[in-house]
Design a protein around this motif. Sequence first.
Motif, mmCIF file in Angstrom:
data_model
loop_
_atom_site.group_PDB
_atom_site.id
_atom_site.type_symbol
_atom_site.label_atom_id
_atom_site.label_comp_id
_atom_site.label_asym_id
_atom_site.label_seq_id
_atom_site.Cartn_x
_atom_site.Cartn_y
_atom_site.Cartn_z
ATOM 1 N N GLN A 34 -17.769 14.651 -8.794
ATOM 2 C CA GLN A 34 -17.188 13.364 -8.415
ATOM 3 C C GLN A 34 -17.034 13.241 -6.906
ATOM 4 O OE1 GLN A 34 -16.819 11.075 -10.586
ATOM 5 N NE2 GLN A 34 -15.834 9.487 -9.354
ATOM 6 N N ASP A 35 -16.541 14.283 -6.262
ATOM 7 C CA ASP A 35 -16.380 14.237 -4.803
ATOM 8 C C ASP A 35 -17.724 14.049 -4.107
ATOM 9 O OD1 ASP A 35 -13.687 14.590 -5.131
ATOM 10 O OD2 ASP A 35 -13.668 16.718 -4.613
ATOM 11 N N THR A 36 -18.733 14.783 -4.585
ATOM 12 C CA THR A 36 -20.063 14.660 -3.991
ATOM 13 C C THR A 36 -20.635 13.271 -4.230
ATOM 14 O OG1 THR A 36 -20.490 17.019 -4.296
ATOM 15 C CG2 THR A 36 -22.402 15.598 -3.968
ATOM 16 N N ALA A 37 -20.496 12.767 -5.464
ATOM 17 C CA ALA A 37 -21.047 11.451 -5.804
ATOM 18 C C ALA A 37 -20.407 10.348 -4.965
ATOM 19 C CB ALA A 37 -20.841 11.173 -7.291
ATOM 20 N N GLU A 38 -19.100 10.418 -4.784
ATOM 21 C CA GLU A 38 -18.410 9.402 -3.987
ATOM 22 C C GLU A 38 -18.821 9.485 -2.520
ATOM 23 O OE1 GLU A 38 -14.267 9.926 -4.702
ATOM 24 O OE2 GLU A 38 -14.336 9.072 -6.731
ATOM 25 N N ASN A 39 -19.024 10.700 -2.015
ATOM 26 C CA ASN A 39 -19.458 10.857 -0.629
ATOM 27 C C ASN A 39 -20.875 10.326 -0.442
ATOM 28 O OD1 ASN A 39 -18.806 11.807 2.036
ATOM 29 N ND2 ASN A 39 -20.284 13.453 1.723
ATOM 30 N N VAL A 40 -21.744 10.601 -1.422
ATOM 31 C CA VAL A 40 -23.119 10.095 -1.359
ATOM 32 C C VAL A 40 -23.125 8.572 -1.417
ATOM 33 C CG1 VAL A 40 -25.284 9.937 -2.648
ATOM 34 C CG2 VAL A 40 -24.224 12.159 -2.278
ATOM 35 N N ARG A 41 -22.305 8.019 -2.317
ATOM 36 C CA ARG A 41 -22.257 6.558 -2.469
ATOM 37 C C ARG A 41 -21.710 5.873 -1.217
ATOM 38 N NH1 ARG A 41 -17.637 4.659 -6.266
ATOM 39 N NH2 ARG A 41 -16.524 5.371 -4.392
ATOM 40 N N ASP A 42 -20.619 6.408 -0.676
ATOM 41 C CA ASP A 42 -19.901 5.724 0.397
ATOM 42 C C ASP A 42 -20.412 6.060 1.787
ATOM 43 O OD1 ASP A 42 -18.307 4.660 -1.593
ATOM 44 O OD2 ASP A 42 -16.759 6.195 -1.381
ATOM 45 N N ARG A 43 -21.051 7.227 1.961
ATOM 46 C CA ARG A 43 -21.390 7.651 3.312
ATOM 47 C C ARG A 43 -22.857 8.090 3.469
ATOM 48 N NH1 ARG A 43 -16.974 8.193 6.359
ATOM 49 N NH2 ARG A 43 -18.062 9.495 7.848
ATOM 50 N N THR A 44 -23.273 9.100 2.719
ATOM 51 C CA THR A 44 -24.577 9.697 3.000
ATOM 52 C C THR A 44 -25.727 8.735 2.770
ATOM 53 O OG1 THR A 44 -23.593 11.745 2.165
ATOM 54 C CG2 THR A 44 -25.936 11.783 2.679
ATOM 55 N N SER A 45 -25.753 8.070 1.608
ATOM 56 C CA SER A 45 -26.839 7.127 1.348
ATOM 57 C C SER A 45 -26.800 5.977 2.346
ATOM 58 C CB SER A 45 -26.753 6.590 -0.083
ATOM 59 O OG SER A 45 -25.556 5.854 -0.290
ATOM 60 N N GLN A 46 -25.590 5.549 2.738
ATOM 61 C CA GLN A 46 -25.456 4.473 3.715
ATOM 62 C C GLN A 46 -25.988 4.900 5.084
ATOM 63 O OE1 GLN A 46 -24.511 1.381 2.816
ATOM 64 N NE2 GLN A 46 -24.505 2.286 0.771
ATOM 65 N N ALA A 47 -25.757 6.164 5.440
ATOM 66 C CA ALA A 47 -26.254 6.658 6.726
ATOM 67 C C ALA A 47 -27.778 6.607 6.781
ATOM 68 C CB ALA A 47 -25.762 8.089 6.962
ATOM 69 N N VAL A 48 -28.421 7.037 5.690
ATOM 70 C CA VAL A 48 -29.894 7.017 5.642
ATOM 71 C C VAL A 48 -30.402 5.581 5.731
ATOM 72 C CG1 VAL A 48 -31.921 7.572 4.265
ATOM 73 C CG2 VAL A 48 -29.988 9.157 4.314
ATOM 74 N N LEU A 49 -29.811 4.686 4.951
ATOM 75 C CA LEU A 49 -30.256 3.287 4.937
ATOM 76 C C LEU A 49 -30.047 2.619 6.296
ATOM 77 C CD1 LEU A 49 -28.921 2.119 1.456
ATOM 78 C CD2 LEU A 49 -31.294 2.543 2.097
ATOM 79 N N GLN A 166 -33.038 10.232 10.789
ATOM 80 C CA GLN A 166 -33.157 9.869 9.375
ATOM 81 C C GLN A 166 -33.415 11.109 8.525
ATOM 82 O OE1 GLN A 166 -35.746 6.497 8.559
ATOM 83 N NE2 GLN A 166 -36.423 7.443 6.641
ATOM 84 N N GLY A 167 -34.281 11.994 9.023
ATOM 85 C CA GLY A 167 -34.555 13.240 8.306
ATOM 86 C C GLY A 167 -33.313 14.114 8.197
ATOM 87 N N LYS A 168 -32.503 14.138 9.249
ATOM 88 C CA LYS A 168 -31.262 14.937 9.219
ATOM 89 C C LYS A 168 -30.291 14.390 8.174
ATOM 90 C CE LYS A 168 -31.184 16.604 14.049
ATOM 91 N NZ LYS A 168 -32.466 16.076 14.525
ATOM 92 N N GLN A 169 -30.142 13.059 8.125
ATOM 93 C CA GLN A 169 -29.231 12.469 7.147
ATOM 94 C C GLN A 169 -29.739 12.695 5.722
ATOM 95 O OE1 GLN A 169 -26.420 11.402 8.198
ATOM 96 N NE2 GLN A 169 -26.821 11.130 10.380
ATOM 97 N N ARG A 170 -31.043 12.615 5.558
ATOM 98 C CA ARG A 170 -31.623 12.834 4.225
ATOM 99 C C ARG A 170 -31.447 14.287 3.796
ATOM 100 N NH1 ARG A 170 -32.812 13.668 -0.055
ATOM 101 N NH2 ARG A 170 -34.509 12.895 -1.369
ATOM 102 N N ALA A 171 -31.605 15.213 4.748
ATOM 103 C CA ALA A 171 -31.401 16.632 4.445
ATOM 104 C C ALA A 171 -29.943 16.910 4.093
ATOM 105 C CB ALA A 171 -31.830 17.485 5.637
ATOM 106 N N ALA A 172 -29.023 16.186 4.739
ATOM 107 C CA ALA A 172 -27.602 16.352 4.428
ATOM 108 C C ALA A 172 -27.324 15.964 2.982
ATOM 109 C CB ALA A 172 -26.762 15.505 5.386
ATOM 110 N N LEU A 173 -27.993 14.920 2.505
ATOM 111 C CA LEU A 173 -27.819 14.511 1.103
ATOM 112 C C LEU A 173 -28.287 15.622 0.166
ATOM 113 C CD1 LEU A 173 -28.489 11.054 -0.435
ATOM 114 C CD2 LEU A 173 -29.417 13.071 -1.553
ATOM 115 N N ASP A 174 -29.451 16.194 0.442
ATOM 116 C CA ASP A 174 -29.957 17.288 -0.403
ATOM 117 C C ASP A 174 -28.987 18.465 -0.416
ATOM 118 O OD1 ASP A 174 -32.244 15.930 -1.133
ATOM 119 O OD2 ASP A 174 -33.450 16.750 0.500
ATOM 120 N N THR A 175 -28.438 18.782 0.754
ATOM 121 C CA THR A 175 -27.488 19.895 0.839
ATOM 122 C C THR A 175 -26.238 19.604 0.020
ATOM 123 O OG1 THR A 175 -28.273 20.473 3.058
ATOM 124 C CG2 THR A 175 -26.114 21.283 2.421
#
Length: 362
Positions: A34-49, A166-175
Amino acid sequence: MTATRVRLVRLRTGLLALTLAVLVVSLWAFNNVQDTAENVRDRTSQAVLEVTAARSALVAADAAAIASFASGQAKLAGPGQEYSNQLALASQSLARVAEFNQAGEAGGNALQVVESQVAAYSGSIGQADVHLRQPDAAVLGAVDLWHASRLLHAAGGVLDELESLQGKQRAALDTQVSSTGVSLAMLPLWLLPVAALLVLLVLTQLYLKKRFRRVANLPLLGATALIAAIGVALVFTLVSRDRLDSVGERLDDVAAARDAQIQAADDEGQRRLADLVSEYCDQEQGCGVTADEFRAKARQATTVSTDNTRVATAGVKAVAADAAGAAESGGREFLIPAGTLLAGGLVLLGLHARIDEYRYRP
């Protein structure tokens, strides 16, 4: 103490121990996902976009400025309203990237470089505007415009830095996704405590039915139903974790569509710039090796026009839907602890009377 009471006490101890194991495992898995999903939804995916949006806006701004200068409209309106709008959009996207940045210090440093380069680019466009309005300084204006465009397109320029960011933000999501330690492939392992508890509950009820000749033990039946529900909740938690992988795939699709969109706009803008620069070059000596190579490359560029805007827009919506779906808790944050604790209480209740019958027996 009779053998029956000893057996009942051991069954109670085993059931409570497994109930505690189910509580710990289920809560850990849920909170981690849940913590990871919320972070991906609110921050990581937004950073890439937002990085892809900034790249697209800067290329559109550059193409708009070049079109304005090439058509002569710049003498009346400068680089144009479209240039200003796109540059403002790029600045907004970069501000949001700074807010959502998940690439740590490296991401922050890259953003500082990009922002300084964008400021230099804007300054060069302003100089080009001033010079191109003056008949005797038009050549300087063309040089400024070419220099500004190189700030975006040259190796190590703004677009290169943004692509790297963009590659750094995408790699952060994978991590982040891989660090959950939970996956659908490991479902049997995560369900092991639940399965063990369900088996022991069934065996306990069969033993009580045989030993005490009772049709059913309602508290233990209730505990069994609750633990089965916890198992279902854990399955949904692992499915949510699996949806995080699809978020990354959707982001890659959006990036690919925007890359094609960027390339199409960029090729058109660079061809116009090549034509504009050619007007101020010596017909015999050319513009110099660097400029001549740029002109040749720009004129050779061909891009197949497709509806990448629609694809990118649909992709952004799909990213939002998958990220929201992965972060949807469905009330599991309440069901898991409350259901497990209630099941433990029902275990105590269901065995208390039977154990109490043998309290004073020799």
